[in-house]
Design a protein around this motif. Structure first.
Motif: not given
Length: 51
Positions: A34-47
Motif C-alpha cells: 500500500x505504501x509503495x503504491x501511495x508513493x508511486x501515485x504521488x510520483x515520489x518513486x517509480x515502480x
C-alpha cells in the motif's frame, strides 16, 4: 537444504540480526504494498511492472 539445516540457519540468522540491531539500531522493515503504491501515485518513486 534439509529442514534441519534450514531451521538451524534461521535460528542463527535471527540471532545475528538481534546482535546487529543491539549494536547499530533497528533494521527497518520494507514498505508495505500500500505504501509503495501511495508513493508511486504521488510520483515520489517509480515502480516497474513485473512483465
Amino acid at each position: 537444504m534439509s529442514p534441519q539445516h534450514a531451521k538451524q540457519f534461521a535460528y542463527l540468522l535471527l540471532n545475528y540480526i538481534k546482535q546487529y540491531e543491539e549494536i547499530f539500531g533497528e533494521i527497518p522493515s520494507p514498505p508495505s504494498e500500500e505504501k509503495i503504491q501511495e508513493l508511486s501515485q504521488l510520483g515520489i518513486i517509480g515502480v516497474k511492472s513485473e512483465q
